[in-house]
Design a protein around this motif. Structure first.
Motif, PDB file in Angstrom:
ATOM      1  N   VAL A 282       0.849  -1.190   0.000  1.00  0.00           N
ATOM      2  CA  VAL A 282       0.000   0.000   0.000  1.00  0.00           C
ATOM      3  C   VAL A 282       0.883   1.237   0.000  1.00  0.00           C
ATOM      4  N   LEU A 283       0.533   2.186  -0.855  1.00  0.00           N
ATOM      5  CA  LEU A 283       1.207   3.476  -0.878  1.00  0.00           C
ATOM      6  C   LEU A 283       0.360   4.462  -0.086  1.00  0.00           C
ATOM      7  N   ALA A 284       0.940   5.018   0.969  1.00  0.00           N
ATOM      8  CA  ALA A 284       0.252   6.014   1.787  1.00  0.00           C
ATOM      9  C   ALA A 284       0.859   7.377   1.503  1.00  0.00           C
ATOM     10  N   LEU A 285      -0.004   8.375   1.287  1.00  0.00           N
ATOM     11  CA  LEU A 285       0.466   9.709   0.927  1.00  0.00           C
ATOM     12  C   LEU A 285      -0.294  10.776   1.699  1.00  0.00           C
ATOM     13  N   ILE A 286       0.375  11.856   2.026  1.00  0.00           N
ATOM     14  CA  ILE A 286      -0.308  13.004   2.604  1.00  0.00           C
ATOM     15  C   ILE A 286      -1.012  13.743   1.472  1.00  0.00           C
ATOM     16  N   ALA A 287      -2.360  13.759   1.533  1.00  0.00           N
ATOM     17  CA  ALA A 287      -3.157  14.394   0.491  1.00  0.00           C
ATOM     18  C   ALA A 287      -3.638  15.776   0.890  1.00  0.00           C
ATOM     19  N   GLY A 288      -3.587  16.086   2.183  1.00  0.00           N
ATOM     20  CA  GLY A 288      -4.029  17.395   2.640  1.00  0.00           C
ATOM     21  C   GLY A 288      -3.430  17.727   3.985  1.00  0.00           C
ATOM     22  N   VAL A 289      -3.167  19.007   4.199  1.00  0.00           N
ATOM     23  CA  VAL A 289      -2.589  19.487   5.456  1.00  0.00           C
ATOM     24  C   VAL A 289      -3.403  20.674   5.943  1.00  0.00           C
ATOM     25  N   GLU A 290      -3.773  20.657   7.208  1.00  0.00           N
ATOM     26  CA  GLU A 290      -4.428  21.802   7.841  1.00  0.00           C
ATOM     27  C   GLU A 290      -3.563  22.262   9.011  1.00  0.00           C
ATOM     28  N   GLY A 291      -3.100  23.486   8.956  1.00  0.00           N
ATOM     29  CA  GLY A 291      -2.226  24.003  10.005  1.00  0.00           C
ATOM     30  C   GLY A 291      -0.814  23.469   9.855  1.00  0.00           C
ATOM     31  N   PRO A 292      -0.052  23.436  10.961  1.00  0.00           N
ATOM     32  CA  PRO A 292       1.338  22.972  10.893  1.00  0.00           C
ATOM     33  C   PRO A 292       1.414  21.475  10.632  1.00  0.00           C
ATOM     34  N   SER A 293       2.502  21.056   9.988  1.00  0.00           N
ATOM     35  CA  SER A 293       2.678  19.637   9.674  1.00  0.00           C
ATOM     36  C   SER A 293       4.155  19.306   9.623  1.00  0.00           C
ATOM     37  N   TYR A 294       4.488  18.093  10.092  1.00  0.00           N
ATOM     38  CA  TYR A 294       5.871  17.609  10.067  1.00  0.00           C
ATOM     39  C   TYR A 294       6.335  17.352   8.644  1.00  0.00           C
ATOM     40  N   ARG A 295       5.436  16.877   7.774  1.00  0.00           N
ATOM     41  CA  ARG A 295       5.762  16.565   6.390  1.00  0.00           C
ATOM     42  C   ARG A 295       4.788  17.289   5.461  1.00  0.00           C
ATOM     43  N   PRO A 296       5.189  17.532   4.191  1.00  0.00           N
ATOM     44  CA  PRO A 296       4.333  18.276   3.268  1.00  0.00           C
ATOM     45  C   PRO A 296       3.340  17.387   2.535  1.00  0.00           C
ATOM     46  N   VAL A 297       2.388  18.024   1.858  1.00  0.00           N
ATOM     47  CA  VAL A 297       1.504  17.303   0.953  1.00  0.00           C
ATOM     48  C   VAL A 297       2.365  16.562  -0.070  1.00  0.00           C
ATOM     49  N   GLY A 298       2.026  15.295  -0.310  1.00  0.00           N
ATOM     50  CA  GLY A 298       2.780  14.487  -1.263  1.00  0.00           C
ATOM     51  C   GLY A 298       3.796  13.570  -0.622  1.00  0.00           C
ATOM     52  N   ALA A 299       4.093  13.743   0.657  1.00  0.00           N
ATOM     53  CA  ALA A 299       5.025  12.844   1.328  1.00  0.00           C
ATOM     54  C   ALA A 299       4.485  11.420   1.272  1.00  0.00           C
ATOM     55  N   MET A 300       5.387  10.450   1.103  1.00  0.00           N
ATOM     56  CA  MET A 300       4.996   9.067   0.857  1.00  0.00           C
ATOM     57  C   MET A 300       5.507   8.109   1.930  1.00  0.00           C
ATOM     58  N   MET A 301       4.756   7.023   2.097  1.00  0.00           N
ATOM     59  CA  MET A 301       5.186   5.900   2.912  1.00  0.00           C
ATOM     60  C   MET A 301       4.654   4.632   2.270  1.00  0.00           C
ATOM     61  N   ALA A 302       5.449   3.589   2.228  1.00  0.00           N
ATOM     62  CA  ALA A 302       5.004   2.289   1.721  1.00  0.00           C
ATOM     63  C   ALA A 302       4.794   1.338   2.885  1.00  0.00           C
TER      64      ALA A 302
END
Length: 311
Positions: free
Chosen positions: A25-45
């Motif tokens: 499974v590919l997990a991705l940040i699709a949206g960010v509200e407020g502060p975030s450790y990683r940006p939109v588009g960051a990936m994890m498998a």
């Protein structure tokens, strides 16, 4: 429309999925509200019990892995919300923001192979994922954004360093860049400098002439630095560097050395517009003397330059 201007490149999760025999499974940040450790588009498998990459400071990865198992079983992508507005009240984000995580089971292999090929060739591209169907494709252009149910992820090559020089400053900077994980090449006329770089795991190349090596593949994600006390090496190397699309070109030395350098380059016929691209004295810390401080100062300046919006 949610947009994210920062471009990213994360090849490890993509490669891990390509290497996985049973799919993942590919997990991705699709949206960010407020502060975030990683940006939109960051990936994890997520591949079985293995996780490659991170999407937070460690507070949601285990839960994402649990949802990934369900996603892999039913074969349907899903969007999960953490933080602000999340149904999972027992999972808090220390930053206080909100994250939308897209889970894509068994992402299209051809698309991932194209991403991996582009990475190896240092070719920018955009990965597009339909959040409803999970369908993936690769495009030449497109900024990172979630638009009308399609997550676009702009993937840029890693910053690459070409380090010219001789002595402790060049060696220390090359070791710092290597330890930070950036692609690099140390070029020097001095065997001891090259040996030092090799021991640190850096790529090395012997400079046999006062000229910019024509075989170097320089793109707009390349930083070129010069660390010479013998400034006679500089003019031809800098003139050649200024003919490339490198986003950063800088040379070690005092203000006086910089002025002499500019005069020599102007006498060679280098245009003023090109000379304006040359950084010097280099580094964010004025008059840094020891190699360690200078190296950190220069690396910080280069990374700050890379993060500035174009234009």
């Amino acid at each position: 429309m949610v947009t994210q201007s920062q471009t990213i490149w994360t090849q490890e999760p993509v490669q891990a999925l390509l290497n996985a025999a049973g799919g993942g499974v590919l997990a991705l940040i699709a949206g960010v509200e407020g502060p975030s450790y990683r940006p939109v588009g960051a990936m994890m498998a997520i591949i079985g019990e293995q996780r490659v990459g991170t999407l937070s400071s460690g507070c949601i990865e285990a839960d994402i892995a649990l949802h990934a198992r369900t996603t892999l079983t039913d074969g349907r992508p899903r969007m999960i919300r953490y933080g602000c507005g999340s149904p999972f009240m027992d999972i808090e984000l220390p930053c206080g923001g909100g994250l939308d995580i897209l889970l894509v089971p068994r992402p299209d292999r051809m698309a991932l192979e194209q991403v991996a090929t582009n990475w190896s060739r240092r070719i920018p591209c955009t990965l597009l994922i339909d959040t409803s169907s999970g369908r993936c494709r690769v495009a030449d252009k497109g900024d990172t954004a979630l638009v009308d149910g399609v997550l676009r992820i702009r993937l840029q090559p890693e910053i690459r360093f070409l380090i010219f020089g001789k002595g402790p400053e060049a060696c220390t900077f090359a070791r710092l860049v290597q330890s930070a994980g950036y692609p690099n090449l140390l070029l020097s006329p001095d065997p001891e400098t090259l040996t030092d770089g090799e021991l640190a795991g850096c790529g090395t190349q012997h400079l046999s002439a006062h000229a910019f090596p024509p075989e170097l593949a320089v793109d707009d994600r390349t930083a070129i630095t010069l660390f010479f006390h013998d400034h006679d090496w500089e003019p031809a190397l800098i003139a050649g560097a200024l003919d490339t699309p490198a986003f950063y070109i800088g040379a070690q030395g005092s203000q006086r050395a910089r002025d002499a350098r500019l005069l020599a380059l102007a006498a060679m016929g280098v245009a003023q517009a090109a000379l304006a691209r040359l950084h010097g004295p280099i580094g964010l810390i004025p008059s840094a003397r020891d190699p360690g401080t200078l190296s950190v100062s220069v690396l910080a300046e280069i990374l700050a330059t890379a993060m500035r919006p174009a234009g």
